[in-house]
Design a protein around this motif. Sequence first.
Motif, PDB file in Angstrom:
ATOM      1  N   ASP A  75      38.070  46.596  44.506  1.00  0.00           N
ATOM      2  CA  ASP A  75      39.325  47.335  44.426  1.00  0.00           C
ATOM      3  C   ASP A  75      40.357  46.659  45.324  1.00  0.00           C
ATOM      4  O   ASP A  75      40.052  46.296  46.470  1.00  0.00           O
ATOM      5  CB  ASP A  75      39.093  48.770  44.880  1.00  0.00           C
ATOM      6  N   GLU A  76      41.569  46.504  44.818  1.00  0.00           N
ATOM      7  CA  GLU A  76      42.619  45.807  45.560  1.00  0.00           C
ATOM      8  C   GLU A  76      42.871  46.449  46.924  1.00  0.00           C
ATOM      9  O   GLU A  76      42.987  45.743  47.940  1.00  0.00           O
ATOM     10  CB  GLU A  76      43.902  45.816  44.726  1.00  0.00           C
ATOM     11  N   ASP A  77      42.958  47.761  46.971  1.00  0.00           N
ATOM     12  CA  ASP A  77      43.211  48.426  48.250  1.00  0.00           C
ATOM     13  C   ASP A  77      42.060  48.218  49.229  1.00  0.00           C
ATOM     14  O   ASP A  77      42.274  48.081  50.436  1.00  0.00           O
ATOM     15  CB  ASP A  77      43.443  49.920  48.036  1.00  0.00           C
ATOM     16  N   TYR A 100      39.230  36.934  46.734  1.00  0.00           N
ATOM     17  CA  TYR A 100      39.615  37.838  45.655  1.00  0.00           C
ATOM     18  C   TYR A 100      40.933  37.397  45.016  1.00  0.00           C
ATOM     19  O   TYR A 100      41.085  37.444  43.790  1.00  0.00           O
ATOM     20  CB  TYR A 100      39.725  39.251  46.202  1.00  0.00           C
ATOM     21  N   GLY A 101      41.881  36.957  45.850  1.00  0.00           N
ATOM     22  CA  GLY A 101      43.142  36.454  45.301  1.00  0.00           C
ATOM     23  C   GLY A 101      42.922  35.288  44.348  1.00  0.00           C
ATOM     24  O   GLY A 101      43.584  35.184  43.307  1.00  0.00           O
ATOM     25  N   ARG A 104      40.775  36.894  41.007  1.00  0.00           N
ATOM     26  CA  ARG A 104      41.192  38.056  40.220  1.00  0.00           C
ATOM     27  C   ARG A 104      41.926  37.690  38.930  1.00  0.00           C
ATOM     28  O   ARG A 104      41.953  38.483  37.985  1.00  0.00           O
ATOM     29  CB  ARG A 104      42.062  38.987  41.080  1.00  0.00           C
ATOM     30  N   TRP A 235      47.846  36.046  45.453  1.00  0.00           N
ATOM     31  CA  TRP A 235      47.777  37.479  45.197  1.00  0.00           C
ATOM     32  C   TRP A 235      48.612  37.869  43.985  1.00  0.00           C
ATOM     33  O   TRP A 235      48.372  38.891  43.357  1.00  0.00           O
ATOM     34  CB  TRP A 235      48.257  38.235  46.432  1.00  0.00           C
TER      35      TRP A 235
END
Length: 281
Positions: A75-77, A100-101, A104, A235
Amino acid sequence: MTAPRRVPAEPELAPLMRCYGYRFTRTGTVTGAAQSRDPEDVAAVERLGWPVRTTERWTPSEVLERSVVAARVLDEDAVLAAFVAGLGSAPRGRQTAVSYGWARFLDAAPKAEGGLPDCGLARSGGGDHEVDVTEVLLRLALGWSWNEQPERYLPDLEAAAAEGLPRPGNGDRERLGALLDVIGAQPAGTRPGELERVIAREKILPGTDKYQRYGILVGLAELGVLPSTVLAPSWDGFVPVSERWAAGRKARGGPRSDITVPLAGWRGGIDERRARRLREV
């Protein structure tokens, strides 16, 4: 023997550090040391499930596919909150913003020669990647992060997907606020190397060395909190490696020209909207 997809816990650090040649200093930073070849150290670590100085072999396509699968779980948050925790209570949280960046947007990225996106995984001659997963996960636990060698993002992503990510603890949000305040106070034209030295003098990131502080700043640049003059943050969307190389050539010539883009292209300033988002997670 395959390394577990989790980051080493506190009781496991001491024997792992001995086996891989690290030790804590009296000030809480990590420094190099002689690698232990003591059979008892190696046996103790392997009893905990960690193969020592053993590599896993992955094809570029396998790294790509597994990274996409792991990133979908995250989850991004939660990734942003882990980065805040990484400033103090949980150094492990620093790298995942970068990993993650990168991952994704891979699934929708245009394919290049060989069926892979231009994402840094293609090997000269079509070779595989060999990664010591135990060492990668140990370095995560010790707080090093960077935005090169994307095959090394896979253990981070899979561990995050399997065991979850840390949440900010006592003092982490205050530390973030102090860091952002210091960055925002720097004059236009400030270079990353100058900023790192200011942060070191202010002692707002205890237990970090120069390279760990650079890793944190790299994470802020990939999040877009530190705006770059030469490259968009990962991002926001897929960034081809060819664009990174071109941007790196533009950013060269400074006193620390080995700093990677997009951080290398920062010359002062802060993106207040993105900084506010980070403060609020």
